[in-house]
Motif scaffolding. Structure first.
Motif, PDB file in Angstrom:
ATOM      1  N   GLY A 225       0.801  -1.217   0.000  1.00 59.67           N
ATOM      2  CA  GLY A 225       0.000   0.000   0.000  1.00 59.67           C
ATOM      3  C   GLY A 225       0.832   1.265   0.000  1.00 59.67           C
ATOM      4  N   LEU A 226       2.129   1.150  -0.274  1.00 59.77           N
ATOM      5  CA  LEU A 226       2.998   2.325  -0.263  1.00 59.77           C
ATOM      6  C   LEU A 226       3.298   2.829  -1.665  1.00 59.77           C
ATOM      7  CD1 LEU A 226       5.573   1.085   2.365  1.00 59.77           C
ATOM      8  CD2 LEU A 226       3.990   2.995   2.651  1.00 59.77           C
ATOM      9  N   GLY A 227       2.930   2.048  -2.666  1.00 60.58           N
ATOM     10  CA  GLY A 227       3.330   2.415  -4.021  1.00 60.58           C
ATOM     11  C   GLY A 227       2.267   3.210  -4.736  1.00 60.58           C
ATOM     12  N   VAL A 228       1.990   2.772  -5.956  1.00 59.99           N
ATOM     13  CA  VAL A 228       0.991   3.437  -6.783  1.00 59.99           C
ATOM     14  C   VAL A 228      -0.388   3.293  -6.138  1.00 59.99           C
ATOM     15  CG1 VAL A 228      -0.137   3.333  -9.029  1.00 59.99           C
ATOM     16  CG2 VAL A 228       2.341   3.078  -8.866  1.00 59.99           C
ATOM     17  N   GLN A 229      -1.161   4.386  -6.130  1.00 58.50           N
ATOM     18  CA  GLN A 229      -2.438   4.388  -5.413  1.00 58.50           C
ATOM     19  C   GLN A 229      -3.638   4.249  -6.354  1.00 58.50           C
ATOM     20  OE1 GLN A 229      -2.659   4.412  -1.922  1.00 58.50           O
ATOM     21  NE2 GLN A 229      -0.536   3.892  -2.408  1.00 58.50           N
ATOM     22  N   GLU A 230      -4.697   3.629  -5.860  1.00 54.70           N
ATOM     23  CA  GLU A 230      -5.952   3.526  -6.595  1.00 54.70           C
ATOM     24  C   GLU A 230      -6.466   4.917  -6.962  1.00 54.70           C
ATOM     25  OE1 GLU A 230      -7.602   0.895  -7.526  1.00 54.70           O
ATOM     26  OE2 GLU A 230      -6.718  -0.753  -6.411  1.00 54.70           O
ATOM     27  N   PRO A 231      -7.132   5.105  -8.084  1.00 56.52           N
ATOM     28  CA  PRO A 231      -7.473   4.075  -9.057  1.00 56.52           C
ATOM     29  C   PRO A 231      -6.340   3.779 -10.042  1.00 56.52           C
ATOM     30  CG  PRO A 231      -8.390   6.151  -9.756  1.00 56.52           C
ATOM     31  CD  PRO A 231      -7.668   6.412  -8.475  1.00 56.52           C
ATOM     32  N   GLN A 232      -5.197   4.457  -9.919  1.00 54.41           N
ATOM     33  CA  GLN A 232      -4.061   4.106 -10.775  1.00 54.41           C
ATOM     34  C   GLN A 232      -3.706   2.651 -10.525  1.00 54.41           C
ATOM     35  OE1 GLN A 232      -2.733   6.237 -12.941  1.00 54.41           O
ATOM     36  NE2 GLN A 232      -4.130   7.870 -12.292  1.00 54.41           N
ATOM     37  N   ALA A 233      -3.105   2.021 -11.517  1.00 50.09           N
ATOM     38  CA  ALA A 233      -2.747   0.618 -11.345  1.00 50.09           C
ATOM     39  C   ALA A 233      -1.264   0.424 -11.610  1.00 50.09           C
ATOM     40  CB  ALA A 233      -3.556  -0.234 -12.316  1.00 50.09           C
ATOM     41  N   SER A 234      -0.674  -0.490 -10.878  1.00 54.55           N
ATOM     42  CA  SER A 234       0.633  -1.013 -11.266  1.00 54.55           C
ATOM     43  C   SER A 234       0.520  -2.520 -11.136  1.00 54.55           C
ATOM     44  CB  SER A 234       1.738  -0.472 -10.357  1.00 54.55           C
ATOM     45  OG  SER A 234       1.725  -1.174  -9.138  1.00 54.55           O
ATOM     46  N   LEU A 235       1.471  -3.240 -11.650  1.00 50.37           N
ATOM     47  CA  LEU A 235       1.356  -4.700 -11.560  1.00 50.37           C
ATOM     48  C   LEU A 235       1.241  -5.128 -10.108  1.00 50.37           C
ATOM     49  CD1 LEU A 235       3.853  -5.775 -14.354  1.00 50.37           C
ATOM     50  CD2 LEU A 235       1.360  -5.859 -14.389  1.00 50.37           C
ATOM     51  N   GLY A 236       1.933  -4.422  -9.226  1.00 46.23           N
ATOM     52  CA  GLY A 236       1.897  -4.765  -7.809  1.00 46.23           C
ATOM     53  C   GLY A 236       0.521  -4.587  -7.203  1.00 46.23           C
ATOM     54  N   THR A 237      -0.131  -3.438  -7.480  1.00 46.31           N
ATOM     55  CA  THR A 237      -1.463  -3.220  -6.894  1.00 46.31           C
ATOM     56  C   THR A 237      -2.460  -4.227  -7.451  1.00 46.31           C
ATOM     57  OG1 THR A 237      -1.990  -1.613  -8.600  1.00 46.31           O
ATOM     58  CG2 THR A 237      -1.112  -0.729  -6.568  1.00 46.31           C
ATOM     59  N   LEU A 238      -2.342  -4.548  -8.737  1.00 47.80           N
ATOM     60  CA  LEU A 238      -3.262  -5.515  -9.347  1.00 47.80           C
ATOM     61  C   LEU A 238      -3.103  -6.880  -8.696  1.00 47.80           C
ATOM     62  CD1 LEU A 238      -2.941  -4.514 -13.106  1.00 47.80           C
ATOM     63  CD2 LEU A 238      -4.832  -4.057 -11.540  1.00 47.80           C
ATOM     64  N   ILE A 239      -1.841  -7.282  -8.488  1.00 51.07           N
ATOM     65  CA  ILE A 239      -1.608  -8.591  -7.868  1.00 51.07           C
ATOM     66  C   ILE A 239      -2.118  -8.580  -6.444  1.00 51.07           C
ATOM     67  CG2 ILE A 239       0.218 -10.122  -7.040  1.00 51.07           C
ATOM     68  CD1 ILE A 239       1.773  -9.354  -9.586  1.00 51.07           C
ATOM     69  N   SER A 240      -1.868  -7.475  -5.757  1.00 53.86           N
ATOM     70  CA  SER A 240      -2.335  -7.355  -4.379  1.00 53.86           C
ATOM     71  C   SER A 240      -3.855  -7.496  -4.302  1.00 53.86           C
ATOM     72  CB  SER A 240      -1.879  -5.999  -3.838  1.00 53.86           C
ATOM     73  OG  SER A 240      -2.629  -5.655  -2.712  1.00 53.86           O
ATOM     74  N   ALA A 241      -4.559  -6.825  -5.236  1.00 54.56           N
ATOM     75  CA  ALA A 241      -6.017  -6.933  -5.250  1.00 54.56           C
ATOM     76  C   ALA A 241      -6.448  -8.356  -5.611  1.00 54.56           C
ATOM     77  CB  ALA A 241      -6.601  -5.937  -6.261  1.00 54.56           C
ATOM     78  N   GLY A 242      -5.741  -8.934  -6.573  1.00 59.21           N
ATOM     79  CA  GLY A 242      -6.099 -10.268  -7.047  1.00 59.21           C
ATOM     80  C   GLY A 242      -5.880 -11.327  -5.994  1.00 59.21           C
ATOM     81  N   ALA A 243      -4.875 -11.115  -5.131  1.00 54.27           N
ATOM     82  CA  ALA A 243      -4.555 -12.130  -4.127  1.00 54.27           C
ATOM     83  C   ALA A 243      -5.747 -12.377  -3.214  1.00 54.27           C
ATOM     84  CB  ALA A 243      -3.326 -11.691  -3.323  1.00 54.27           C
ATOM     85  N   GLY A 244      -6.549 -11.319  -2.982  1.00 53.86           N
ATOM     86  CA  GLY A 244      -7.710 -11.469  -2.120  1.00 53.86           C
ATOM     87  C   GLY A 244      -8.831 -12.274  -2.766  1.00 53.86           C
ATOM     88  N   GLU A 245      -8.822 -12.342  -4.092  1.00 56.62           N
ATOM     89  CA  GLU A 245      -9.912 -13.001  -4.815  1.00 56.62           C
ATOM     90  C   GLU A 245      -9.457 -14.322  -5.418  1.00 56.62           C
ATOM     91  OE1 GLU A 245     -12.702 -11.293  -4.921  1.00 56.62           O
ATOM     92  OE2 GLU A 245     -12.026  -9.289  -4.346  1.00 56.62           O
ATOM     93  N   MET A 246      -8.338 -14.815  -4.936  1.00 60.32           N
ATOM     94  CA  MET A 246      -7.691 -15.942  -5.582  1.00 60.32           C
ATOM     95  C   MET A 246      -8.638 -17.110  -5.828  1.00 60.32           C
ATOM     96  SD  MET A 246      -3.940 -17.383  -4.627  1.00 60.32           S
ATOM     97  CE  MET A 246      -4.094 -16.704  -3.045  1.00 60.32           C
ATOM     98  N   GLU A 247      -9.528 -17.383  -4.833  1.00 59.65           N
ATOM     99  CA  GLU A 247     -10.377 -18.567  -4.968  1.00 59.65           C
ATOM    100  C   GLU A 247     -11.631 -18.304  -5.789  1.00 59.65           C
ATOM    101  OE1 GLU A 247     -10.737 -19.955  -0.937  1.00 59.65           O
ATOM    102  OE2 GLU A 247      -8.554 -20.208  -0.919  1.00 59.65           O
ATOM    103  N   SER A 248     -12.219 -17.119  -5.609  1.00 61.28           N
ATOM    104  CA  SER A 248     -13.469 -16.855  -6.325  1.00 61.28           C
ATOM    105  C   SER A 248     -13.232 -16.384  -7.753  1.00 61.28           C
ATOM    106  CB  SER A 248     -14.289 -15.807  -5.565  1.00 61.28           C
ATOM    107  OG  SER A 248     -13.475 -14.692  -5.281  1.00 61.28           O
ATOM    108  N   ALA A 249     -12.196 -15.573  -7.985  1.00 64.07           N
ATOM    109  CA  ALA A 249     -11.957 -15.039  -9.327  1.00 64.07           C
ATOM    110  C   ALA A 249     -10.464 -15.068  -9.642  1.00 64.07           C
ATOM    111  CB  ALA A 249     -12.504 -13.614  -9.434  1.00 64.07           C
ATOM    112  N   PRO A 250      -9.930 -16.266  -9.914  1.00 63.76           N
ATOM    113  CA  PRO A 250      -8.477 -16.411 -10.048  1.00 63.76           C
ATOM    114  C   PRO A 250      -7.864 -15.532 -11.137  1.00 63.76           C
ATOM    115  CG  PRO A 250      -9.631 -18.387 -10.817  1.00 63.76           C
ATOM    116  CD  PRO A 250     -10.641 -17.530 -10.136  1.00 63.76           C
TER     117      PRO A 250
END
Lengths: 283, 263
Positions: A225-250
């Motif tokens: 949460g120290l890098g690029v901030q929403e709604p901007q995206a970086s690969l890191g923020t996208l992965i971070s968001a995706g990690a929470g949805e790993m099971e429902s929306a891989p």
């Protein structure tokens, strides 16, 4: 007239390496996609599509890579993220090349007390925990991608300076440097004309590694949460968001994850290829 | 016609830590003269050569036209280097591997005659390249593309670019094969006569030294043990080390009857 022959040589050897060439092609296509991405897909990176929340990759509404939990198009976001990550990576390696080379070459060539002073300063700077430094900068100056660039750039050149200084120390013993001194060349001229051109091999290799290291580091910061901030995206923020949805929306994790993996692998192959191509011993 | 020597070396010492490479050494060198310097490996020949040009730290006095090279400011020293030149033993190592021949030869001109136009610079480089027997199409090639002899020709061309008054040759032919050695030595002598350059010629090849020197210095363990005109030295060596050195030269077709002198 900067070294065409040496480069032509290196280019020829580089072409014979399949992995390095493939790496270069992948990086170029990803960069190209990242640049033209917004034009080939009608969706915007921050537009919410409430009718299609967390859909899997589909051709409907041009959600080629699906959408995330808020209905934002992942194709566009992933490419925007790639663009941000590549930019930070290139910026950091540009900084590390410019500052690192001049700093390291001066310290290594002058030697003695100046070298001692310069390199001890580098050690003090690199003694600072990087994450602590970034948090510090973020707290002081607020969330701003430019400050992220500055804080990553500020510490990114340290290793380069050390590598360059080490190379310079051994170059300084070479006879052609002595010949340059004997011919009356000034110190600045020797560093610029004789030391730096002979450093380029290791420097270019390390610079490509810096790009991937920085991309990884930015991803890590964004994950925290120290890098690029929403709604901007970086690969890191996208992965971070995706990690929470790993099971429902891989796919929310998979898409940026695959791009990051592709990018890092290609950069490493490219670095390896460049090292082999520029290695004087193979001549 | 009496004039003071071009180069006057007195009490020159070179120390590397506790090791003394050159003990107090004194000699003179006149304009246009060739001074041979012989001695075995490790006798301090190269250190002496480098000390004269202040490439290694040294004590003593090196008077160049009555100016002490070892004591002048760095600014002044760089000016002086225009007239002082050196050729190294390893021709390839003394050329920057990332510079084309044209750039290598242009460097002395860039440093000391920066006002020169591009065309004039090219003209002088081509002239010198031709003078040392290399072709104009080699201008854009890199040192590693040349043979040892060709590299040394480039080294000679670079050293003579500004027509120096003193040329220090640190074993310029030792790493070359015999047929090339003669060519390089003859080239050096020709250029020396053309430019009236004084030469300090270091070698352990007695035949070469005998061929080109006016006077010869003999060094042993960092000290000058003998200094004599070339003819005198080879005809009647005084110091036992000089005799040993001369006796060590292999003679083709010699029998066991050779005089053997050893230290």
């Amino acid at each position: 007239m900067v070294l065409p022959g040496i480069w032509a040589d290196a280019a020829r050897r580089f072409q014979s390496g399949v992995a390095a060439k493939a790496g270069l092609v992948v990086i170029f296509s990803l960069a190209l996609l990242a640049i033209v991405g917004p034009w080939i897909n009608p969706n915007r990176f921050d537009a919410l599509d409430w009718a299609n929340v967390a859909v899997a990759p589909t051709f409907q509404h041009a959600h080629w890579f699906g959408t995330d939990r808020l209905g934002r198009d992942l194709f566009v976001r992933a490419l925007a993220g790639t663009r941000a990550s590549l930019l930070i990576g290139l910026f950091a390696s540009a900084i590390s090349i410019i500052i690192g080379i001049s700093y390291g070459a001066v310290a290594g060539y002058l030697g003695g007390r100046i070298d001692n002073l310069m390199m001890r300063s580098v050690e003090i700077l690199s003694g600072l925990p990087l994450v602590f430094f970034v948090i510090f900068v973020t707290v002081l100056f607020g969330h701003n991608p430019y400050w992220l660039f500055v804080s990553i750039g500020a510490v990114g050149w340290l290793t380069m300076a050390r590598i360059v200084r080490g190379q310079t120390l051994s170059l300084r013993q070479r006879e052609f440097i002595e010949a340059a001194i004997a011919s009356g060349a000034s110190t600045g001229r020797i560093i610029y004309k004789h030391v730096i051109p002979n450093l380029l091999g290791p420097v270019i290799v390390y610079a490509t590694l810096t790009v991937s290291q920085t991309i990884l580091f930015e991803s890590f910061l964004s994950f925290l949460g120290l890098g690029v901030q929403e709604p901007q995206a970086s690969l890191g923020t996208l992965i971070s968001a995706g990690a929470g949805e790993m099971e429902s929306a891989p796919w929310i994790l998979m898409i940026p994850g695959i791009i990051l993996a592709l990018l890092l692998t290609s950069l490493n192959f490219l670095g390896d290829g460049l090292r082999d191509a520029l290695d004087v011993k193979e001549r | 016609m009496i004039h003071s020597p071009l180069l006057q070396v007195s009490d020159l010492c070179v120390q590397f830590g506790a090791f003394t490479a050159v003990n107090p050494v004194s000699f003179d060198l006149n304009e246009g003269e060739t001074l041979g310097l012989v001695g075995e490996s490790g006798s301090g020949k190269s250190s002496l050569a480098r000390a004269i040009l202040r490439l290694v730290p040294a004590t003593g006095v090196v008077l160049w036209k009555s100016e002490n090279i070892l004591a002048c400011s760095h600014q002044r020293l760089r000016r002086l280097r225009r007239d002082l030149s050196i050729i190294f033993q390893d021709p390839l190592a003394s050329l920057n591997p990332r510079m084309q021949v044209g750039d290598l030869l242009a460097e002395p001109l860039h440093i000391f005659e920066p006002a020169l136009s591009h065309n004039e610079r090219q003209r002088r480089i081509l002239k010198m390249l031709d003078r040392v027997g290399l072709h104009a199409n080699m201008l854009t090639q890199y040192p590693h593309e040349f043979s040892g002899g060709q590299c040394q020709r480039i080294g000679v061309a670079r050293a003579m670019m500004l027509q120096p008054q003193l040329l220090v040759c640190d074993e310029p032919v030792s790493s070359l094969d015999v047929s090339i050695q003669g060519q390089i030595v003859n080239l050096l002598v020709d250029l020396q006569i053309e430019f009236n350059t004084a030469m300090l010629f270091i070698s352990h090849n007695m035949a070469v030294v005998r061929h080109i020197s006016d006077r010869v210095l003999v060094m042993y363990r960092g000290q000058l043990v003998e200094s004599a005109s070339c003819d005198t030295l080879f005809a009647a060596p005084v110091h036992p080390y000089t005799r040993a050195l001369l006796a060590a030269v292999p003679v083709i077709g010699a029998t066991a009857a050779r005089p053997s002198a050893m230290l």
